[in-house]
Design a protein around this motif. Structure first.
Motif, PDB file in Angstrom:
ATOM      1  N   THR A 118       2.063   1.884  -3.509  1.00 12.11           N
ATOM      2  CA  THR A 118       0.884   2.567  -4.545  1.00 12.11           C
ATOM      3  C   THR A 118       0.628   3.622  -4.075  1.00 12.11           C
ATOM      4  O   THR A 118      -0.046   4.470  -4.828  1.00 12.11           O
ATOM      5  CB  THR A 118      -0.078   1.399  -4.658  1.00 12.11           C
ATOM      6  OG1 THR A 118      -0.752   1.346  -3.352  1.00 12.11           O
ATOM      7  CG2 THR A 118       0.315  -0.053  -5.000  1.00 12.11           C
ATOM      8  N   MET A 177      -1.496   3.799  -1.923  1.00 13.39           N
ATOM      9  CA  MET A 177      -2.947   3.645  -1.283  1.00 13.39           C
ATOM     10  C   MET A 177      -3.138   3.989   0.057  1.00 13.39           C
ATOM     11  O   MET A 177      -4.051   4.440   0.608  1.00 13.39           O
ATOM     12  CB  MET A 177      -3.370   2.362  -1.743  1.00 13.39           C
ATOM     13  CG  MET A 177      -5.132   1.864  -1.306  1.00 13.39           C
ATOM     14  SD  MET A 177      -6.295   2.857  -1.794  1.00 13.39           S
ATOM     15  CE  MET A 177      -6.647   2.063  -3.280  1.00 13.39           C
ATOM     16  N   ASN A 215      -9.044  -3.123  -2.532  1.00  9.32           N
ATOM     17  CA  ASN A 215      -7.608  -2.811  -2.339  1.00  9.32           C
ATOM     18  C   ASN A 215      -7.038  -4.270  -1.653  1.00  9.32           C
ATOM     19  O   ASN A 215      -6.137  -4.766  -2.084  1.00  9.32           O
ATOM     20  CB  ASN A 215      -7.372  -1.910  -1.486  1.00  9.32           C
ATOM     21  CG  ASN A 215      -5.792  -1.602  -1.601  1.00  9.32           C
ATOM     22  OD1 ASN A 215      -5.045  -1.349  -2.618  1.00  9.32           O
ATOM     23  ND2 ASN A 215      -5.507  -1.396  -0.116  1.00  9.32           N
ATOM     24  N   ALA A 261      -4.133  -0.458  -9.467  1.00 11.01           N
ATOM     25  CA  ALA A 261      -5.323   0.417  -9.356  1.00 11.01           C
ATOM     26  C   ALA A 261      -6.351   0.322 -10.342  1.00 11.01           C
ATOM     27  O   ALA A 261      -7.638   0.740 -10.151  1.00 11.01           O
ATOM     28  CB  ALA A 261      -4.368   1.801  -9.880  1.00 11.01           C
ATOM     29  N   ASP A 312       0.835  -1.267   0.007  1.00 17.08           N
ATOM     30  CA  ASP A 312       0.052  -0.019   0.049  1.00 17.08           C
ATOM     31  C   ASP A 312       0.835   1.353   0.195  1.00 17.08           C
ATOM     32  O   ASP A 312       0.440   2.206  -0.640  1.00 17.08           O
ATOM     33  CB  ASP A 312      -1.008   0.156   1.260  1.00 17.08           C
ATOM     34  CG  ASP A 312      -2.177  -0.925   0.978  1.00 17.08           C
ATOM     35  OD1 ASP A 312      -2.432  -1.426   0.032  1.00 17.08           O
ATOM     36  OD2 ASP A 312      -2.832  -1.158   2.069  1.00 17.08           O
ATOM     37  N   CYS A 353      -3.773   5.254  -7.027  1.00  7.38           N
ATOM     38  CA  CYS A 353      -4.682   4.782  -6.019  1.00  7.38           C
ATOM     39  C   CYS A 353      -5.025   6.046  -5.271  1.00  7.38           C
ATOM     40  O   CYS A 353      -5.896   5.986  -4.545  1.00  7.38           O
ATOM     41  CB  CYS A 353      -4.006   3.770  -5.294  1.00  7.38           C
ATOM     42  SG  CYS A 353      -3.851   1.927  -6.100  1.00  7.38           S
ATOM     43  N   TYR A 359       1.057   7.199  -9.078  1.00  6.65           N
ATOM     44  CA  TYR A 359       0.307   6.746  -7.839  1.00  6.65           C
ATOM     45  C   TYR A 359      -1.278   7.185  -7.930  1.00  6.65           C
ATOM     46  O   TYR A 359      -1.937   7.799  -7.361  1.00  6.65           O
ATOM     47  CB  TYR A 359       0.539   7.614  -6.606  1.00  6.65           C
ATOM     48  CG  TYR A 359       2.116   7.534  -6.227  1.00  6.65           C
ATOM     49  CD1 TYR A 359       2.513   6.342  -5.591  1.00  6.65           C
ATOM     50  CD2 TYR A 359       2.900   8.620  -6.098  1.00  6.65           C
ATOM     51  CE1 TYR A 359       4.134   6.333  -5.149  1.00  6.65           C
ATOM     52  CE2 TYR A 359       4.237   8.544  -5.939  1.00  6.65           C
ATOM     53  CZ  TYR A 359       4.668   7.486  -5.438  1.00  6.65           C
ATOM     54  OH  TYR A 359       6.194   7.388  -5.008  1.00  6.65           O
ATOM     55  N   ILE A 377      -8.925  -2.140  -8.930  1.00  2.03           N
ATOM     56  CA  ILE A 377      -9.601  -1.355  -7.731  1.00  2.03           C
ATOM     57  C   ILE A 377     -10.685  -0.390  -8.624  1.00  2.03           C
ATOM     58  O   ILE A 377     -11.979  -0.420  -8.045  1.00  2.03           O
ATOM     59  CB  ILE A 377      -8.828  -0.548  -6.815  1.00  2.03           C
ATOM     60  CG1 ILE A 377      -7.982  -1.671  -6.281  1.00  2.03           C
ATOM     61  CG2 ILE A 377      -9.636   0.161  -5.770  1.00  2.03           C
ATOM     62  CD1 ILE A 377      -6.805  -1.165  -5.378  1.00  2.03           C
ATOM     63  N   GLU A 378     -10.286   0.322  -9.532  1.00  4.59           N
ATOM     64  CA  GLU A 378     -11.282   1.312 -10.134  1.00  4.59           C
ATOM     65  C   GLU A 378     -12.579   0.936 -10.705  1.00  4.59           C
ATOM     66  O   GLU A 378     -13.526   1.127 -10.522  1.00  4.59           O
ATOM     67  CB  GLU A 378     -10.519   2.172 -11.119  1.00  4.59           C
ATOM     68  CG  GLU A 378     -11.069   3.182 -11.606  1.00  4.59           C
ATOM     69  CD  GLU A 378     -10.632   4.185 -12.428  1.00  4.59           C
ATOM     70  OE1 GLU A 378     -10.962   5.432 -12.941  1.00  4.59           O
ATOM     71  OE2 GLU A 378      -9.275   3.767 -12.935  1.00  4.59           O
TER      72      GLU A 378
END
Length: 387
Positions: free
Chosen positions: A214, A216, A329, A347, A211, A307, A305, A350-351
């Protein structure tokens, strides 16, 4: 003597908390602890700290745990499974519960502790990220304190001491930039799990280290800060600070900026959350500004980045969307650690999941739990479609 319950005793937060308890046996005592499945380490901890009650999340390891401590004259109450963890969280006369369980698994036991009137040393981001809409009203109802135990929110909390109502203008969260801070965005297509786990400053668990790579983790911290400090998302900023000496800052209405500095050491925010409002003298490494030399800052690269922006969008959407973001995530990071997903796909997956979610604006706890499970299933579904 402050009595403590520790959730997630064998993880990074848990072991560092126990280091503090061992260093200050006249100030802290372990009442209860929970762990995932690391029997060997848990047994060592039971023998050393002699808790009254212990739960292991892995139900099928309860027998093994019982056998491993059969020789003890005074044995703790032993429980297993999710219900056992919740029982430990609410147990007895502990004054504060350290929530060191990683991921959304920490949400329900934290709620159990709050309902039992326990103060919370909050090291589990997901409690507020996924469950903030439910947790914050419970905190108010039961009159407990949420004391941040991670470095960034602890820094903000410390800086806010003495700031009058209406005096705060914005929060500034600092980020190390993670393993790929100094790599070109174009190079990320070829990075490996081993590359992503090489954090330049902090020693942490695998999930939080990914995390951090990224960013996140910083996006999730923005959502957490929104709930913890009651600040609008437009008033929360992120800045890359490679040295990890300034752990976060606040700007006041008169433009004064206050910062909390220290050596990168998770024990410091943990100790403050346990000892608050007191300050306990330590013999730990002290910050030498001359040795530090230069402290630098840079704006996050949104291409590197993505995220971070996903987290801001989920936070602004509110409702069940942060729970979906968080669960997606967790699931995608686990797939990455299993080398089933490439780093640059994290990413995007997740999106895709967030885009498919029908957000519930005013969720109940059950809605949050259902959204969490839906998101995990949708990650797997999207991966199957992709492949």
């Amino acid at each position: 003597m402050k009595r403590i319950t520790l959730l997630g005793s064998t993880g990074s937060i848990g072991t560092q908390t126990l280091d503090i308890v061992a260093e200050y046996p006249d100030k802290f005592q372990i009442v209860g602890m929970t762990a995932g499945g690391n029997i060997e380490l848990l047994v060592q901890q039971i023998r050393q700290f002699q808790p009254e009650i212990v739960a292991i999340a892995s139900q099928n390891k309860l027998g093994e745990l019982k056998d491993a401590i059969a020789d003890l004259d005074i044995k703790p109450i032993l429980l297993a499974g999710a219900e056992g963890v919740k029982t430990v969280a609410a147990y007895g006369d502990s004054e504060i519960v350290v929530t060191g369980i990683v991921g959304c698994a920490g949400l329900l036991p934290t709620i159990a502790a709050i309902k039992a009137g326990k103060n919370i040393a909050l090291a589990n981001k997901e409690t507020l990220i996924a469950g903030g809409e439910v947790v914050m009203p419970l905190v108010k109802k039961h009159g407990v304190k949420l004391l941040p135990a991670d470095s960034e929110h602890s820094a903000i909390f410390q800086c806010l001491q003495g700031v009058p109502d209406g005096g705060l203008r914005r929060l500034i969260l600092t980020a190390s930039g993670g393993a790929f801070r100094d790599r070109a965005t174009e190079e990320l297509a070829a990075v490996t799990v081993a590359d992503a786990l090489k954090h330049p400053n902090w020693a942490m668990g695998k999930k939080i280290t990914i995390d951090s790579a990224t960013l996140m983790n910083k996006g999730l911290e923005v959502i957490e800060a929104h709930y913890l400090f009651g600040v609008d998302y437009d008033q929360i900023e992120i800045v890359i600070h490679p040295q990890s000496i300034i752990h976060s800052l606040i700007e006041l209405e008169d433009t004064s900026v206050l910062a909390q500095l220290g050596i990168p050491d998770m024990r410091l925010p943990l100790l403050y959350s346990l000892s608050y409002p007191d300050r306990i003298p330590t013999q730990w490494e002290r910050l030498d500004l001359v040795k530090c030399g230069t402290l630098t800052f840079r704006e996050p690269d949104h291409r590197k980045y993505p995220c971070m922006q996903l987290a801001y969008a989920a936070g602004r959407a509110g409702g069940t969307m942060p729970a979906v973001l968080n669960a997606a995530n967790e699931q995608v990071v686990e797939l990455f650690l299993q080398e089933r997903v490439r780093y640059i796909e994290i990413a995007d997956l997740i999106e895709q999941v967030c885009d498919k979610h029908n957000c519930i604006a005013k969720p109940e706890l059950e809605d949050i739990l259902e959204a969490d499970q839906w998101a995990r299933n949708m990650v797997v579904e999207q991966l199957m479609v992709k492949n």
